[in-house]
Design a protein around this motif. Structure first.
Motif, PDB file in Angstrom:
ATOM      1  N   PRO A 140     -21.580 -31.560  -9.035  1.00 40.47           N
ATOM      2  CA  PRO A 140     -22.679 -31.989  -9.906  1.00 40.47           C
ATOM      3  C   PRO A 140     -22.255 -31.974 -11.375  1.00 40.47           C
ATOM      4  O   PRO A 140     -21.804 -30.948 -11.889  1.00 40.47           O
ATOM      5  CB  PRO A 140     -23.773 -30.960  -9.620  1.00 40.47           C
ATOM      6  N   LEU A 141     -22.415 -33.101 -12.041  1.00 43.53           N
ATOM      7  CA  LEU A 141     -22.149 -33.175 -13.472  1.00 43.53           C
ATOM      8  C   LEU A 141     -23.383 -32.719 -14.237  1.00 43.53           C
ATOM      9  O   LEU A 141     -24.477 -32.638 -13.690  1.00 43.53           O
ATOM     10  CB  LEU A 141     -21.744 -34.596 -13.856  1.00 43.53           C
ATOM     11  N   ASP A 142     -23.206 -32.453 -15.526  1.00 34.83           N
ATOM     12  CA  ASP A 142     -24.241 -31.808 -16.332  1.00 34.83           C
ATOM     13  C   ASP A 142     -24.992 -32.832 -17.170  1.00 34.83           C
ATOM     14  O   ASP A 142     -24.406 -33.493 -18.033  1.00 34.83           O
ATOM     15  CB  ASP A 142     -23.577 -30.764 -17.228  1.00 34.83           C
ATOM     16  N   ALA A 143     -26.294 -32.945 -16.936  1.00 36.35           N
ATOM     17  CA  ALA A 143     -27.114 -33.895 -17.689  1.00 36.35           C
ATOM     18  C   ALA A 143     -27.123 -33.571 -19.173  1.00 36.35           C
ATOM     19  O   ALA A 143     -27.144 -34.477 -20.019  1.00 36.35           O
ATOM     20  CB  ALA A 143     -28.544 -33.904 -17.148  1.00 36.35           C
ATOM     21  N   THR A 144     -27.084 -32.282 -19.519  1.00 31.95           N
ATOM     22  CA  THR A 144     -27.146 -31.907 -20.933  1.00 31.95           C
ATOM     23  C   THR A 144     -25.881 -32.288 -21.677  1.00 31.95           C
ATOM     24  O   THR A 144     -25.864 -32.304 -22.919  1.00 31.95           O
ATOM     25  CB  THR A 144     -27.394 -30.391 -21.093  1.00 31.95           C
ATOM     26  N   ASN A 145     -24.833 -32.597 -20.934  1.00 27.56           N
ATOM     27  CA  ASN A 145     -23.571 -33.038 -21.534  1.00 27.56           C
ATOM     28  C   ASN A 145     -23.334 -34.524 -21.264  1.00 27.56           C
ATOM     29  O   ASN A 145     -22.195 -34.985 -21.225  1.00 27.56           O
ATOM     30  CB  ASN A 145     -22.407 -32.200 -20.983  1.00 27.56           C
ATOM     31  N   PHE A 147     -23.689 -36.198 -18.547  1.00 28.56           N
ATOM     32  CA  PHE A 147     -23.025 -36.452 -17.257  1.00 28.56           C
ATOM     33  C   PHE A 147     -21.545 -36.762 -17.452  1.00 28.56           C
ATOM     34  O   PHE A 147     -20.962 -37.588 -16.742  1.00 28.56           O
ATOM     35  CB  PHE A 147     -23.716 -37.585 -16.491  1.00 28.56           C
ATOM     36  N   ASN A 150     -16.176 -33.230 -16.211  1.00 24.44           N
ATOM     37  CA  ASN A 150     -15.819 -31.897 -16.686  1.00 24.44           C
ATOM     38  C   ASN A 150     -15.009 -31.205 -15.600  1.00 24.44           C
ATOM     39  O   ASN A 150     -15.494 -30.974 -14.494  1.00 24.44           O
ATOM     40  CB  ASN A 150     -17.101 -31.112 -17.000  1.00 24.44           C
ATOM     41  N   LEU A 153     -16.428 -28.287 -13.647  1.00 20.98           N
ATOM     42  CA  LEU A 153     -17.466 -28.544 -12.649  1.00 20.98           C
ATOM     43  C   LEU A 153     -16.902 -29.182 -11.380  1.00 20.98           C
ATOM     44  O   LEU A 153     -17.555 -29.151 -10.337  1.00 20.98           O
ATOM     45  CB  LEU A 153     -18.534 -29.472 -13.246  1.00 20.98           C
ATOM     46  N   THR A 174     -26.017 -43.582 -13.857  1.00 20.21           N
ATOM     47  CA  THR A 174     -26.212 -43.028 -15.201  1.00 20.21           C
ATOM     48  C   THR A 174     -25.944 -44.015 -16.324  1.00 20.21           C
ATOM     49  O   THR A 174     -26.348 -43.775 -17.469  1.00 20.21           O
ATOM     50  CB  THR A 174     -25.315 -41.799 -15.413  1.00 20.21           C
ATOM     51  N   ASP A 323     -34.755 -39.563 -18.931  1.00 16.72           N
ATOM     52  CA  ASP A 323     -35.071 -38.169 -18.624  1.00 16.72           C
ATOM     53  C   ASP A 323     -36.579 -37.986 -18.759  1.00 16.72           C
ATOM     54  O   ASP A 323     -37.152 -38.246 -19.817  1.00 16.72           O
ATOM     55  CB  ASP A 323     -34.319 -37.271 -19.599  1.00 16.72           C
ATOM     56  N   ALA A 355     -28.326 -33.442  -9.110  1.00 14.15           N
ATOM     57  CA  ALA A 355     -27.961 -33.569 -10.526  1.00 14.15           C
ATOM     58  C   ALA A 355     -28.801 -34.633 -11.223  1.00 14.15           C
ATOM     59  O   ALA A 355     -28.917 -34.625 -12.451  1.00 14.15           O
ATOM     60  CB  ALA A 355     -26.476 -33.910 -10.667  1.00 14.15           C
TER      61      ALA A 355
END
Length: 386
Positions: A140-145, A147, A150, A153, A174, A323, A355
């Motif tokens: 899972p990638l990070d929405a706050t970053n 996506f 990384n 992750l 995305t 979002d 995610a």
């Protein structure tokens, strides 16, 4: 003994069409923004070339790998545009990107192997990996970053059973177009853990402000990448079912063993339409992408004005991924209520993995501006009422 379907059918995920399946047959004035179906018609010169091929008798069996003229033209295109140095013999014409991805999974995964997907992921890849007997694992990638890719992750999800990492670039859902540094992370992991990369690049032509880079162009990656392309989106040829695979010569025999047993080869005369697309006036493609850019700007701008909604810019593909967490609604609840209360059909972000929770996928490439305006007006009223 009762006749039963094979376990590969009963024990694998069905192909899921999400909100489209819910909306089919519903009464009322629905606006469909859930499917990635181009709004434009296939350009006329592509149709004309196909009709001419049909009238000229190109209606029989042809090269199992695809017309040599088409593969040669694609070889030139891939070297010039994607920096992938492949010969015509390293290209396979397929029945859409779907058949290409199926051949890749079937050709390189065994029972017990693992295929790693980055989430939010394109869910239709899951069933193909499972049909090959593989297990799908998710990073899972990070929405706050945003996506972003990384390593921290992704690497923990890699196991000794991992054989394949699946990349979708530009990304559905995305709208990200991955940078060289992000792609280098995948390339480094692939080399360090001896992984094959299956790179879905169906939206390669549809980018706006960020250039698309094919991961196979990175040093050492051609030999461990199967790159999937299609005429589906950029040329508005979704119903044609026409795509192609680029892969090193050593990777081609397993792919062809699948495709020749599956479909022998792609319909002969439509390949002349693809040849016209590749060799024709590039301004036609530029015009189609410009229309998508106009639609993107409008939809992202409108979504960003709705209460409780924030919408990141879309770098590529034909989807906004707003979002909605500030509304307090779960993604599926929000999508269901939009369908019920407004008649606008959008996909829940959770359809693309956990995610994607807290987001909606809104396809702006599938409708003309006046239809999009109607949809945005309806959505605006809905979010205003919460």
């Amino acid at each position: 003994m009762a006749i039963r379907p094979a376990r590969r059918i009963t024990d694998t995920s069905p192909k899921n069409f999400g909100m489209f399946a819910k909306a089919v047959g519903m009464p009322g004035d629905l606006i469909h923004l859930e499917l990635g179906m181009p709004a434009d018609d296939t350009p006329q010169h592509i149709k004309d070339a196909t009709i001419a091929a049909l009238q000229n008798g190109h209606v029989h069996y042809s090269d199992l790998q695809g017309l040599s003229e088409l593969r040669q033209a694609l070889s030139h295109k891939l070297k010039r545009q994607n920096a992938i140095d492949v010969t015509a013999d390293e290209i396979l014409i397929t029945n859409g990107l779907t058949q290409g991805s199926f051949a890749a999974f079937m050709g390189f995964l065994d029972a017990g192997d693992e295929a790693l997907l980055l989430a939010p992921y394109y869910p239709q890849h899951i069933g193909k990996a499972e049909l090959a007997g593989a297990k799908v694992t998710i990073a899972p990638l990070d929405a706050t970053n945003g996506f972003s890719i990384n390593r921290a992750l992704i690497e923990p999800v890699i196991t000794p059973a991992t054989r394949v990492i699946v990349l979708v670039n530009p990304c559905n859902p995305t709208g990200r177009v991955y940078s060289l540094d992000e792609l280098q992370i995948i390339a480094d992991l692939a080399r360090e853990y001896d992984l094959l990369v299956i790179s879905d690049e169906v939206y390669e032509e549809i980018t706006y402000d960020t250039p698309h880079i094919s991961i196979a162009s990175l040093p050492g990656m051609k030999e461990r990448t199967i790159t999937l392309f299609a005429f589906t989106k950029a040329y508005a040829m979704d119903g044609w079912r026409l795509g192609y695979v680029a892969a090193a010569e050593v990777l081609m025999p397993p792919l062809m063993k699948i495709t020749t047993n599956d479909a022998t080869h792609v319909n002969t005369f439509i390949q002349y339409g693809a040849l016209a697309a590749v060799t024709g006036d590039s301004s036609v493609l530029a015009t189609l992408v410009a229309r998508d850019r106009e639609r993107r700007d409008y939809v992202v701008g409108r979504l960003s004005q709705m209460p409780g909604v924030t919408c990141a810019d879309v770098q590529g593909a034909i989807y906004a991924f707003p979002d909605i967490t500030a509304t307090g609604l779960h993604a599926q609840e929000c999508a269901d209520r939009l369908l019920r209360d407004t008649g606008v059909v959008v996909e829940a972000g959770s359809f693309y993995g956990t995610a994607g929770e807290g987001h909606l996928r809104v396809c702006f490439g599938c409708a003309e501006l006046e239809v999009l305006a109607d949809a945005m007006d309806r959505m605006q009223r809905f979010f205003n009422s919460l």
